[in-house]
Each structure stands twice: as C-alpha cells, then as structure tokens.
Design a protein around this motif. Sequence first.
Motif, mmCIF file in Angstrom:
data_model
loop_
_atom_site.group_PDB
_atom_site.id
_atom_site.type_symbol
_atom_site.label_atom_id
_atom_site.label_comp_id
_atom_site.label_asym_id
_atom_site.label_seq_id
_atom_site.Cartn_x
_atom_site.Cartn_y
_atom_site.Cartn_z
ATOM 1 N N THR A 11 2.564 13.045 20.320
ATOM 2 C CA THR A 11 1.869 14.354 19.923
ATOM 3 C C THR A 11 0.997 14.144 18.769
ATOM 4 O O THR A 11 1.240 14.011 17.822
ATOM 5 C CB THR A 11 2.915 15.345 20.006
ATOM 6 N N PRO A 12 -0.278 14.784 19.216
ATOM 7 C CA PRO A 12 -1.105 14.543 18.075
ATOM 8 C C PRO A 12 -0.712 15.616 16.606
ATOM 9 O O PRO A 12 -0.250 16.506 17.193
ATOM 10 C CB PRO A 12 -2.387 15.374 18.421
ATOM 11 N N VAL A 13 -0.774 14.964 15.602
ATOM 12 C CA VAL A 13 -0.435 15.689 14.242
ATOM 13 C C VAL A 13 -1.900 15.449 13.463
ATOM 14 O O VAL A 13 -2.572 14.733 13.577
ATOM 15 C CB VAL A 13 0.651 15.178 13.674
ATOM 16 N N PRO A 14 -1.735 16.137 12.111
ATOM 17 C CA PRO A 14 -3.029 15.957 11.341
ATOM 18 C C PRO A 14 -2.766 14.450 11.019
ATOM 19 O O PRO A 14 -1.645 13.792 10.627
ATOM 20 C CB PRO A 14 -2.244 16.734 10.058
ATOM 21 N N ALA A 15 -3.952 13.723 11.125
ATOM 22 C CA ALA A 15 -4.154 12.270 10.957
ATOM 23 C C ALA A 15 -5.552 11.874 10.412
ATOM 24 O O ALA A 15 -6.397 12.682 10.550
ATOM 25 C CB ALA A 15 -3.579 11.743 12.139
ATOM 26 N N ALA A 16 -5.468 10.640 10.045
ATOM 27 C CA ALA A 16 -6.752 9.994 9.634
ATOM 28 C C ALA A 16 -6.636 8.591 9.965
ATOM 29 O O ALA A 16 -5.545 7.883 9.775
ATOM 30 C CB ALA A 16 -7.124 10.032 8.087
ATOM 31 N N LEU A 17 -7.724 7.881 10.541
ATOM 32 C CA LEU A 17 -7.672 6.609 11.011
ATOM 33 C C LEU A 17 -8.444 5.876 9.695
ATOM 34 O O LEU A 17 -9.403 6.062 9.460
ATOM 35 C CB LEU A 17 -8.443 6.415 12.007
ATOM 36 N N TYR A 18 -7.781 4.714 9.451
ATOM 37 C CA TYR A 18 -8.264 3.560 8.440
ATOM 38 C C TYR A 18 -8.353 2.379 8.860
ATOM 39 O O TYR A 18 -7.674 1.975 9.808
ATOM 40 C CB TYR A 18 -7.435 3.486 7.130
ATOM 41 N N ILE A 25 -7.070 -6.632 -0.607
ATOM 42 C CA ILE A 25 -7.044 -5.654 0.694
ATOM 43 C C ILE A 25 -8.000 -4.321 0.483
ATOM 44 O O ILE A 25 -7.568 -3.580 -0.424
ATOM 45 C CB ILE A 25 -5.500 -4.941 0.929
ATOM 46 N N ALA A 26 -8.992 -4.354 1.287
ATOM 47 C CA ALA A 26 -9.775 -3.175 1.366
ATOM 48 C C ALA A 26 -9.685 -1.872 2.350
ATOM 49 O O ALA A 26 -9.285 -2.635 3.540
ATOM 50 C CB ALA A 26 -11.153 -3.507 1.324
ATOM 51 N N ILE A 27 -9.558 -0.801 1.858
ATOM 52 C CA ILE A 27 -9.049 0.313 2.959
ATOM 53 C C ILE A 27 -10.182 1.220 3.068
ATOM 54 O O ILE A 27 -10.735 1.588 2.004
ATOM 55 C CB ILE A 27 -7.996 0.915 2.506
ATOM 56 N N ASP A 28 -10.816 1.256 4.232
ATOM 57 C CA ASP A 28 -11.914 2.132 4.537
ATOM 58 C C ASP A 28 -11.533 3.438 5.583
ATOM 59 O O ASP A 28 -10.955 3.092 6.715
ATOM 60 C CB ASP A 28 -13.025 1.414 4.860
ATOM 61 N N LEU A 29 -12.099 4.527 5.214
ATOM 62 C CA LEU A 29 -11.836 5.666 6.406
ATOM 63 C C LEU A 29 -12.749 5.289 7.604
ATOM 64 O O LEU A 29 -14.112 4.923 7.450
ATOM 65 C CB LEU A 29 -12.175 7.065 5.813
ATOM 66 N N PHE A 37 -6.149 9.535 -2.531
ATOM 67 C CA PHE A 37 -5.692 8.185 -3.413
ATOM 68 C C PHE A 37 -6.430 7.265 -2.673
ATOM 69 O O PHE A 37 -7.022 6.303 -3.581
ATOM 70 C CB PHE A 37 -4.293 8.175 -3.070
ATOM 71 N N PHE A 38 -6.780 7.082 -1.307
ATOM 72 C CA PHE A 38 -7.291 5.943 -0.882
ATOM 73 C C PHE A 38 -8.858 5.840 -1.016
ATOM 74 O O PHE A 38 -9.431 4.830 -1.338
ATOM 75 C CB PHE A 38 -7.100 6.041 0.814
ATOM 76 N N HIS A 39 -9.417 7.124 -1.334
ATOM 77 C CA HIS A 39 -10.693 7.069 -1.635
ATOM 78 C C HIS A 39 -10.956 6.630 -3.060
ATOM 79 O O HIS A 39 -12.078 5.920 -3.263
ATOM 80 C CB HIS A 39 -11.204 8.827 -1.621
ATOM 81 N N ALA A 40 -10.043 7.042 -4.027
ATOM 82 C CA ALA A 40 -9.939 6.659 -5.497
ATOM 83 C C ALA A 40 -9.616 5.214 -5.511
ATOM 84 O O ALA A 40 -10.343 4.533 -6.583
ATOM 85 C CB ALA A 40 -9.317 7.595 -6.475
ATOM 86 N N ILE A 87 0.942 -1.221 -0.086
ATOM 87 C CA ILE A 87 -0.016 0.202 0.049
ATOM 88 C C ILE A 87 0.934 1.254 0.131
ATOM 89 O O ILE A 87 0.650 2.201 -0.855
ATOM 90 C CB ILE A 87 -0.968 -0.150 1.007
ATOM 91 N N VAL A 88 1.981 1.235 0.946
ATOM 92 C CA VAL A 88 2.837 2.388 1.106
ATOM 93 C C VAL A 88 3.632 2.608 -0.695
ATOM 94 O O VAL A 88 3.561 3.692 -0.848
ATOM 95 C CB VAL A 88 3.914 2.468 1.942
#
Length: 208
Positions: free
Chosen positions: A170-177, A148-152, A114-117, A9-10
């Motif tokens: 320390t919190p930084v801009p992030a999204a959990l998948y 491998i399916a990736i969902d937000l 990208f992960f949405h597309a 994926i990376v």
Amino acid sequence: MIAHAKTIIVNELNHQLTEAYGMSGDHAPAGLRDLNSGPFSPATGAESATQECLNLTLVNIQQDAALRNSPAGPNHSGNAYQAPPLQLNLQVLLTATHASYTQALLMLGRAMQFFHAQALFTEVNVRRESLTQYAPEHALDRLREFKIAIDLYSPSLQDTHQVWSTLGSTPVPAALYKLRLLTFATDAPDTRVLPMLERRLPSKLDKS
C-alpha cells in the motif's frame, strides 16, 4: 557489500535523527526492511522492533554503464590482470510507515533534509560506529573503502505506480533515491586473469 553499504547509511541517518531531534533511543528510527515482510519483529540487524519507522528498501540494481565494458587492467604489482571494480547504481525507496500521516511526513522530511545535506558517504566522513554496528559478520562482506553518493530521483506518476505495484504494498509517504557505489573495496581476494604474453600468427617458416 550491498548490505553493509545500506547499513552504514541507515546508521548515519539514525544518529542524525537521535542527536538532532532528541528522539528516543529505545528503537532505531530507521531500518532496512522489505515492505512485503509485514510488521517488524525484534531481530538482529539494523531493523526496528516497531512498524513506526523509516524504511530503506532496495528496488533495483544496475551496473554502472560507464564501466560495464571497461577492459581488464594490470593490478598494483603489474604481474596479473584484473577486472575493474564493480560499480553499482541502487534504486532505494525511502518510506515512512507511521500510523499518523502527519508524523510520516515529518519523519520523511527529516530524512530527506539529512540526505540533501550529506549526499556523499565515505569511510572517512562517517562515524566509526556506523562502520561496525549491525555490520555483516563475515569480513569479506564488509566494506573497507567506499564512496557512496545518494541522489534524489524524481519518477513520473506512472513510474511511481509501477514501483508500488511491483512491491505489492500500500502506498505510503515515500521518496525514491539512487545510491551510486562509486568506488569500494572489501577484503575479498581479487579475481585475476593471467595476461596473454604473446600472440603470434603462423608463417610459411613454421610450415617448413
């Protein structure tokens, strides 16, 4: 298998960021990283040599509940029984650890687009280079067939706080998948259980 799945994926994400946005190829824009590991140091693997990076960090692993109690079934030859394929749900945190907050938001948004597309990765729709680059050295650790399916995943504020508290970062801009390893196969040998051919209860004739 988990390491190879995330590496694939990376690799696909890095290809998209490099090709679509004309980013420099001096270092990979995204990598696998434990957020507690401190600044990056040059190392072998799908990791960047800089802290200005998108990071994919494993947060949790769950077995697919639908198959957890599935009974064993016959293999392809029909002469032995084997357990159903291991199917996992991985919670992965996508973070942008850039010094510039604006740049972090920009890179995070690009990755999310990208992960949405492309929400499904298989051995057919990914580049061959993504299968081999930074792949595990041992053949049994590499995926041969996979889906491998990736969902937000949208956690609550309390859940988000717990994630950062657990990571101790320390919190930084992030999204959990959530990464769902729906089906996959490696070159590892199957663990087979011989079938019970007959079950017979004792009768009065057996006692005579």
